[in-house]
Design an enzyme around this catalytic site. Structure first.
Site, PDB file in Angstrom:
ATOM      1  N   ASN A  40      59.176  -0.217  53.823  1.00  0.00           N
ATOM      2  CA  ASN A  40      59.256  -0.527  55.253  1.00  0.00           C
ATOM      3  C   ASN A  40      58.010  -1.268  55.742  1.00  0.00           C
ATOM      4  O   ASN A  40      57.777  -1.373  56.934  1.00  0.00           O
ATOM      5  CB  ASN A  40      59.468   0.757  56.066  1.00  0.00           C
ATOM      6  CG  ASN A  40      58.363   1.784  55.830  1.00  0.00           C
ATOM      7  OD1 ASN A  40      57.363   1.489  55.190  1.00  0.00           O
ATOM      8  ND2 ASN A  40      58.544   2.985  56.349  1.00  0.00           N
TER       9      ASN A  40
ATOM     10  N   GLU B 271      52.841   3.899  59.104  1.00  0.00           N
ATOM     11  CA  GLU B 271      54.278   3.643  59.173  1.00  0.00           C
ATOM     12  C   GLU B 271      54.595   2.621  60.272  1.00  0.00           C
ATOM     13  O   GLU B 271      53.741   2.323  61.111  1.00  0.00           O
ATOM     14  CB  GLU B 271      55.002   4.971  59.478  1.00  0.00           C
ATOM     15  CG  GLU B 271      54.820   6.039  58.398  1.00  0.00           C
ATOM     16  CD  GLU B 271      55.683   5.800  57.158  1.00  0.00           C
ATOM     17  OE1 GLU B 271      56.103   4.665  56.897  1.00  0.00           O
ATOM     18  OE2 GLU B 271      55.931   6.797  56.439  1.00  0.00           O
TER      19      GLU B 271
ATOM     20  N   ASP C   4      44.251   7.175  51.610  1.00  0.00           N
ATOM     21  CA  ASP C   4      45.023   8.241  52.258  1.00  0.00           C
ATOM     22  C   ASP C   4      45.124   9.495  51.394  1.00  0.00           C
ATOM     23  O   ASP C   4      44.747   9.490  50.217  1.00  0.00           O
ATOM     24  CB  ASP C   4      46.435   7.728  52.619  1.00  0.00           C
ATOM     25  CG  ASP C   4      47.092   6.948  51.490  1.00  0.00           C
ATOM     26  OD1 ASP C   4      46.664   7.098  50.327  1.00  0.00           O
ATOM     27  OD2 ASP C   4      48.036   6.195  51.758  1.00  0.00           O
TER      28      ASP C   4
ATOM     29  N   HIS D 215      54.895  -0.359  55.153  1.00  0.00           N
ATOM     30  CA  HIS D 215      53.706   0.455  55.453  1.00  0.00           C
ATOM     31  C   HIS D 215      52.554   0.103  54.516  1.00  0.00           C
ATOM     32  O   HIS D 215      52.755  -0.274  53.366  1.00  0.00           O
ATOM     33  CB  HIS D 215      54.019   1.958  55.486  1.00  0.00           C
ATOM     34  CG  HIS D 215      54.240   2.641  54.193  1.00  0.00           C
ATOM     35  ND1 HIS D 215      55.411   3.298  53.873  1.00  0.00           N
ATOM     36  CD2 HIS D 215      53.430   2.828  53.123  1.00  0.00           C
ATOM     37  CE1 HIS D 215      55.299   3.846  52.679  1.00  0.00           C
ATOM     38  NE2 HIS D 215      54.115   3.578  52.202  1.00  0.00           N
TER      39      HIS D 215
END
Ligand code: GLP
Length: 242
Positions: free
Chosen positions: A136, A143, A67, A138
């Site tokens: 979370n 996400e 990313d 990810h």
């Protein structure tokens, strides 16, 4: 999923580096998927040490990063381009032309995403993808509630992810709001996956991943349950709720 429990972050870094180095020794022209964040830094350091001591060569390795932030110039101190050069590429013998990171400054971001998937395909796919995990769940910058069918795409970062990454910036306002990330499907197409998890602050995510084992788009890392070759290296602190 194969789970390797290690004592602490130092151990995790050594084990992760060994895993990657062995793979490169067996397949010198490996396509290696790389990750950023704090977690893989130690492994990269161990790979550099090994390169200096044992001359493991990256001459024929090709890398693709997961990313990149949208809107940061390549030479920005916080771009993942800068991160990878500083933490790995500048210190090993990989030709820069064989390292690939999405361009977060591309004029046409959608075309950039499509081209990134084409690039991975043209390299023959990813042989080994290194991953970290967000609080979370990810993976990359996928996400919660990202479809498991996504390919490289543009994401709006959640405020929790932006706050988690604030430590690298002067101020929260400087943390980009968007990123380009390999999609979950792109990640799942990797032949092997190595997920590194360290520290107490990841223990709830680890509990969800290893104990609850509920496959749901609400928790992106649960997409890995369907993958046949996932190795997780986690330290005791991260595993403390399991
Ligand atoms: C970022 C990266 C992820 C990384 C995650 C966890 O959001 N895009 O690839 O896995 O953070 O980072 P850390 O290892 O710093 O906890």
């Amino acid at each position: 999923m194969k789970i390797i429990q290690v004592e602490d972050y130092h151990d995790l870094s050594i084990k992760a580096a060994q895993h990657i180095i062995t793979k490169i020794q067996n397949e010198p022209d490996l396509v290696l998927g790389l990750a950023t964040g704090s977690t893989p830094k130690g492994a990269y350091k161990q790979m550099i040490n090994d390169f200096q001591k044992n001359n493991t060569s990256y001459r024929y390795v090709k890398t693709v990063n997961l990313d990149e932030y949208v809107g940061l110039a390549k030479n920005d101190i916080n771009s993942y381009f800068t991160f990878m050069n500083e933490h790995l590429f500048n210190h090993i013998d990989i030709p820069y032309s064989q390292t690939h990171i999405p361009n977060g400054m591309a004029k046409d971001l959608q075309t950039e995403c499509n081209n990134y998937d084409k690039l991975i395909h043209s390299l023959g796919g990813i042989d080994l993808q290194l991953l970290g995990i967000g609080h979370n769940g990810h993976i990359g910058f996928n996400e919660p509630y990202t479809s498991f069918k996504t390919r490289t795409h543009i994401v709006k970062l959640t405020s929790s992810t932006r706050y988690a990454n604030e430590r690298f910036f002067q101020h929260i306002n400087e943390v980009p709001k968007y990123a380009i990330t390999m999609g979950i499907q792109t990640i799942l197409e990797s032949k092997q996956i190595l997920l590194l998890i360290s520290g107490k602050d990841k223990r709830k995510a680890v509990h969800k991943l290893l104990v609850e084992q509920n496959m749901s788009e609400e928790f992106p890392a649960s997409s890995l349950y369907d993958h046949p070759h996932v190795t997780i290296i986690a330290d005791k602190a991260a595993l403390s709720l399991t």
